[in-house]
Design a protein around this motif. Structure first.
Motif, PDB file in Angstrom:
ATOM      1  N   VAL A 174       7.398   4.151  -0.328  1.00 22.01           N
ATOM      2  CA  VAL A 174       7.365   5.034   0.845  1.00 22.01           C
ATOM      3  C   VAL A 174       5.970   5.664   0.977  1.00 22.01           C
ATOM      4  O   VAL A 174       5.387   5.717   2.062  1.00 22.01           O
ATOM      5  CB  VAL A 174       8.448   6.144   0.706  1.00 22.01           C
ATOM      6  CG1 VAL A 174       8.350   7.155   1.842  1.00 22.01           C
ATOM      7  CG2 VAL A 174       9.831   5.515   0.667  1.00 22.01           C
ATOM      8  N   TYR A 175       5.436   6.092  -0.167  1.00 27.70           N
ATOM      9  CA  TYR A 175       4.099   6.714  -0.160  1.00 27.70           C
ATOM     10  C   TYR A 175       3.051   5.680   0.269  1.00 27.70           C
ATOM     11  O   TYR A 175       2.141   5.997   1.043  1.00 27.70           O
ATOM     12  CB  TYR A 175       3.806   7.260  -1.564  1.00 27.70           C
ATOM     13  CG  TYR A 175       2.574   8.138  -1.656  1.00 27.70           C
ATOM     14  CD1 TYR A 175       2.345   9.167  -0.745  1.00 27.70           C
ATOM     15  CD2 TYR A 175       1.645   7.957  -2.682  1.00 27.70           C
ATOM     16  CE1 TYR A 175       1.224   9.973  -0.844  1.00 27.70           C
ATOM     17  CE2 TYR A 175       0.517   8.769  -2.777  1.00 27.70           C
ATOM     18  CZ  TYR A 175       0.317   9.775  -1.872  1.00 27.70           C
ATOM     19  OH  TYR A 175      -0.806  10.576  -1.970  1.00 27.70           O
ATOM     20  N   ALA A 207      10.542  -0.523   8.092  1.00 29.23           N
ATOM     21  CA  ALA A 207       9.227   0.102   8.318  1.00 29.23           C
ATOM     22  C   ALA A 207       8.944   1.284   7.397  1.00 29.23           C
ATOM     23  O   ALA A 207       7.811   1.720   7.285  1.00 29.23           O
ATOM     24  CB  ALA A 207       9.124   0.545   9.772  1.00 29.23           C
ATOM     25  N   GLY A 208       9.971   1.784   6.714  1.00 32.23           N
ATOM     26  CA  GLY A 208       9.779   2.999   5.914  1.00 32.23           C
ATOM     27  C   GLY A 208       9.051   2.790   4.600  1.00 32.23           C
ATOM     28  O   GLY A 208       8.641   3.752   3.948  1.00 32.23           O
ATOM     29  N   VAL A 209       8.921   1.542   4.172  1.00 28.21           N
ATOM     30  CA  VAL A 209       8.214   1.285   2.902  1.00 28.21           C
ATOM     31  C   VAL A 209       7.161   0.197   3.108  1.00 28.21           C
ATOM     32  O   VAL A 209       7.254  -0.624   4.012  1.00 28.21           O
ATOM     33  CB  VAL A 209       9.161   0.820   1.764  1.00 28.21           C
ATOM     34  CG1 VAL A 209      10.154   1.871   1.393  1.00 28.21           C
ATOM     35  CG2 VAL A 209       9.844  -0.483   2.124  1.00 28.21           C
ATOM     36  N   ILE A 225       4.185  -2.540  -2.797  1.00 34.33           N
ATOM     37  CA  ILE A 225       3.485  -1.717  -3.791  1.00 34.33           C
ATOM     38  C   ILE A 225       2.614  -2.560  -4.707  1.00 34.33           C
ATOM     39  O   ILE A 225       1.985  -2.044  -5.604  1.00 34.33           O
ATOM     40  CB  ILE A 225       4.475  -0.882  -4.645  1.00 34.33           C
ATOM     41  CG1 ILE A 225       5.478  -1.782  -5.353  1.00 34.33           C
ATOM     42  CG2 ILE A 225       5.165   0.147  -3.800  1.00 34.33           C
ATOM     43  CD1 ILE A 225       6.335  -1.027  -6.350  1.00 34.33           C
ATOM     44  N   CYS A 226       2.596  -3.876  -4.453  1.00 32.92           N
ATOM     45  CA  CYS A 226       1.871  -4.685  -5.434  1.00 32.92           C
ATOM     46  C   CYS A 226       0.365  -4.589  -5.256  1.00 32.92           C
ATOM     47  O   CYS A 226      -0.368  -4.592  -6.227  1.00 32.92           O
ATOM     48  CB  CYS A 226       2.367  -6.117  -5.450  1.00 32.92           C
ATOM     49  SG  CYS A 226       2.000  -7.068  -4.039  1.00 32.92           S
ATOM     50  N   CYS A 227      -0.122  -4.467  -4.037  1.00 31.92           N
ATOM     51  CA  CYS A 227      -1.579  -4.368  -3.840  1.00 31.92           C
ATOM     52  C   CYS A 227      -2.049  -2.917  -3.833  1.00 31.92           C
ATOM     53  O   CYS A 227      -3.170  -2.634  -4.220  1.00 31.92           O
ATOM     54  CB  CYS A 227      -1.972  -5.034  -2.536  1.00 31.92           C
ATOM     55  SG  CYS A 227      -1.667  -6.799  -2.534  1.00 31.92           S
ATOM     56  N   ARG A 228      -1.212  -2.020  -3.384  1.00 29.82           N
ATOM     57  CA  ARG A 228      -1.624  -0.620  -3.250  1.00 29.82           C
ATOM     58  C   ARG A 228      -1.853   0.019  -4.627  1.00 29.82           C
ATOM     59  O   ARG A 228      -2.739   0.846  -4.797  1.00 29.82           O
ATOM     60  CB  ARG A 228      -0.549   0.125  -2.456  1.00 29.82           C
ATOM     61  CG  ARG A 228      -0.798   1.573  -2.176  1.00 29.82           C
ATOM     62  CD  ARG A 228      -2.005   1.859  -1.329  1.00 29.82           C
ATOM     63  NE  ARG A 228      -1.964   1.312   0.022  1.00 29.82           N
ATOM     64  CZ  ARG A 228      -2.957   1.506   0.906  1.00 29.82           C
ATOM     65  NH1 ARG A 228      -4.019   2.207   0.591  1.00 29.82           N
ATOM     66  NH2 ARG A 228      -2.874   0.972   2.107  1.00 29.82           N
ATOM     67  N   THR A 275      -6.349   6.110  -2.528  1.00 27.68           N
ATOM     68  CA  THR A 275      -5.424   6.936  -3.314  1.00 27.68           C
ATOM     69  C   THR A 275      -4.698   6.116  -4.380  1.00 27.68           C
ATOM     70  O   THR A 275      -4.567   6.545  -5.527  1.00 27.68           O
ATOM     71  CB  THR A 275      -4.406   7.621  -2.376  1.00 27.68           C
ATOM     72  OG1 THR A 275      -5.123   8.536  -1.545  1.00 27.68           O
ATOM     73  CG2 THR A 275      -3.341   8.370  -3.151  1.00 27.68           C
ATOM     74  N   GLY A 276      -4.240   4.918  -3.993  1.00 29.64           N
ATOM     75  CA  GLY A 276      -3.528   4.069  -4.958  1.00 29.64           C
ATOM     76  C   GLY A 276      -4.413   3.721  -6.138  1.00 29.64           C
ATOM     77  O   GLY A 276      -3.962   3.745  -7.294  1.00 29.64           O
ATOM     78  N   ALA A 277      -5.688   3.404  -5.869  1.00 27.32           N
ATOM     79  CA  ALA A 277      -6.600   3.033  -6.950  1.00 27.32           C
ATOM     80  C   ALA A 277      -6.865   4.218  -7.872  1.00 27.32           C
ATOM     81  O   ALA A 277      -6.953   4.059  -9.099  1.00 27.32           O
ATOM     82  CB  ALA A 277      -7.907   2.509  -6.363  1.00 27.32           C
TER      83      ALA A 277
END
Lengths: 192, 292
Positions: free
Chosen positions: A18-19, B151-153, B156-159, B185-187
């Protein structure tokens, strides 16, 4: 205890998705490119020789970024594409250009396709219906401190040209603003 | 651990630590010798780096239904299949012996003299396993949600991807200083959890591997199947075990429980425990073994 650990990690992972969704609208926004598409003034889906491609003007709101980014690395932002498709009817040598640049923007281009970094041109014609394979283009905007308080920091766009004729094929307007709306593009948050 | 103890550990596990260097040179740009060789063989003209063998995307593609991506990225797909096949027959050897992400964080943890009391260490293998597979299930759910267009998610694999962070750090240090300019931010979060919390302040330095690596978690599951079929796995011979606990204190994956049992889904066949055990009660074996 085991069930709690499992559920906690499951929730944390779902929340990170979500984030990621909120971050994907303002940080290293990924977008799709198709040529020829003309001036992309509003969200559009282009159908041609390849798959349907959705494009829209990009507006990146620096205030919508994550807290770690705002605190630790606020004055550098990036946009990225992995997808440039030729939806036309003839092979094209693609040239990229960023217009109305008033501060340093770094190009990082990788592709399994011949590329000349001095002219930002893919030197081999891209056949109709195909995408540039193995593509990764990142544009890194190094925003000077005196721009950071401006409402509109960058107001330009990505121009894709036919390298042989010099004719514009597609123009995607790009804005970097402080406060406003962000427009997510096709491909945001997905991996290649 | 004393300096003498560290020296002994280094000597005992020298092949594993040399293998880490090999893994780094095989997969991390600008070296990436192995992937460069593969690229050359298939006529690919780009320069490979650690991202070429993404540890996450092929799994994400499977669960998000983007099978066409698997077919379009033969090197990445082939790499994932090979890692999982090795895990079946010989255990997660890539994780323990070659993976640059895990080896760098473990190496940092081993080199920096942080007292054990400041390091996170979950001794209950059931809890660790639950955390690991809670993440894997979450990763799969996110992939499915992205695949069906919710659309809500976002994926997460690249972020949140430590390979990108590691490759950027190496680029910044060796070839292109500007690679360190941009941090999303993810990095930033990954750098914090992979190298600092999961590396320096986690016992064994493999916090990221244990908790957040989907390929590692999948390898652990497949290794469990392989071990049941009699393929290579680490076992403990109860007859020789003196219950000294030295194996617990060296396992970087927290795979050995307080009672000395080995949690197969966490074990990476690194042989740290085998080399450390003073009673030679631990061994890596193949085939059926008589119970003592």
């Amino acid at each position: 205890m085991m069930a709690f650990a499992f559920a906690m990690m499951l929730c944390l992972t779902l929340y990170s998705g979500v984030y990621a969704s909120s971050l994907g609208k303002a940080e290293i926004v990924h977008f799709w490119v198709a040529v020829p598409a003309g001036n992309v003034t509003e969200p559009m889906t282009l159908r041609g020789a390849g798959p349907p491609i959705s494009m829209a003007p990009l507006t990146i709101d620096l205030d919508a970024r994550g807290l770690p980014k705002k605190l630790l690395n606020p004055d550098v932002e990036a946009i990225s594409t992995h997808w440039i498709y030729n939806l036309g009817k003839k092979p094209i040598r693609i040239c990229l250009d960023l217009v109305n640049v008033t501060f340093p923007i770094e190009w990082e281009v990788k592709a399994d396709w011949p590329y000349d970094p001095s002219t930002h041109t893919f030197t081999k014609p891209l056949p109709p219906g195909q995408r540039i394979p193995g593509l990764s283009v990142d544009w890194i905007f190094k925003i000077p401190a005196y721009y950071m308080d401006e409402q509109v920091i960058y107001d330009g766009g990505l121009l894709i040209l036919d390298a042989d004729s010099g004719q514009p094929l597609t123009f995607i307007p790009i804005k970097i603003v402080r406060g406003g709306t962000t427009v997510p593009q096709g491909g945001v948050g997905s991996c290649h | 651990m004393s300096l003498e103890g560290k020296k002994q550990t280094l000597l005992n596990n020298k092949y594993r630590y040399l293998s880490w260097i090999l893994g780094f040179l095989f997969f991390v740009g600008p070296f990436a010798f192995l992937t460069t060789l593969v690229y050359f063989a298939i006529g690919n003209i780009s320069s490979p780096d650690l991202h070429t063998i993404c540890l996450r995307m092929p799994l994400d593609w499977v669960f998000s239904g983007r099978i066409y991506n698997l077919l379009g990225s033969p090197v990445m797909t082939g790499f994932t299949i090979i890692v999982l096949l090795i895990a079946l027959f010989a255990g997660p050897l890539f994780c323990g012996w070659l993976c640059p992400v895990g080896s760098v964080s473990e190496a940092i943890s081993r080199v920096l003299p942080i007292p054990k009391k400041f390091k996170l260490h979950i001794r209950d293998t059931n809890v660790t396993r639950s955390l690991r597979y809670g993440f894997l299930k979450g990763f799969i759910l996110v992939s499915i949600l992205v695949g069906i267009g919710y659309a809500g998610v976002s994926g997460i694999c690249c972020r949140y991807y430590p390979s990108s962070v590691l490759q950027n750090l190496v680029n910044g240090l060796l070839t292109q200083p500007s690679a360190l300019d941009y941090w999303h931010t993810g990095a930033i979060l990954v750098l914090l959890f992979w190298s600092l919390i999961g590396g320096i302040f986690t016992f064994g330095g493999r916090g990221w591997c244990i908790l957040f690596c989907p390929l590692g978690a999948a390898s652990g599951l497949i290794h469990t199947i392989g071990a049941r079929l009699g393929f290579y796995r680490t076992i403990k011979n109860e007859k020789y075990c003196k219950e000294c606990g030295s194996c617990l204190d060296v396992c970087p994956m927290w795979a050995i429980g307080v009672g000395g049992s080995i949690e197969r889904t966490l074990c990476i066949n690194c042989k740290e425990c085998v080399k450390k055990c003073p009673a030679h009660a631990l061994n890596v074996v193949w085939g059926k073994v008589k119970k003592s």
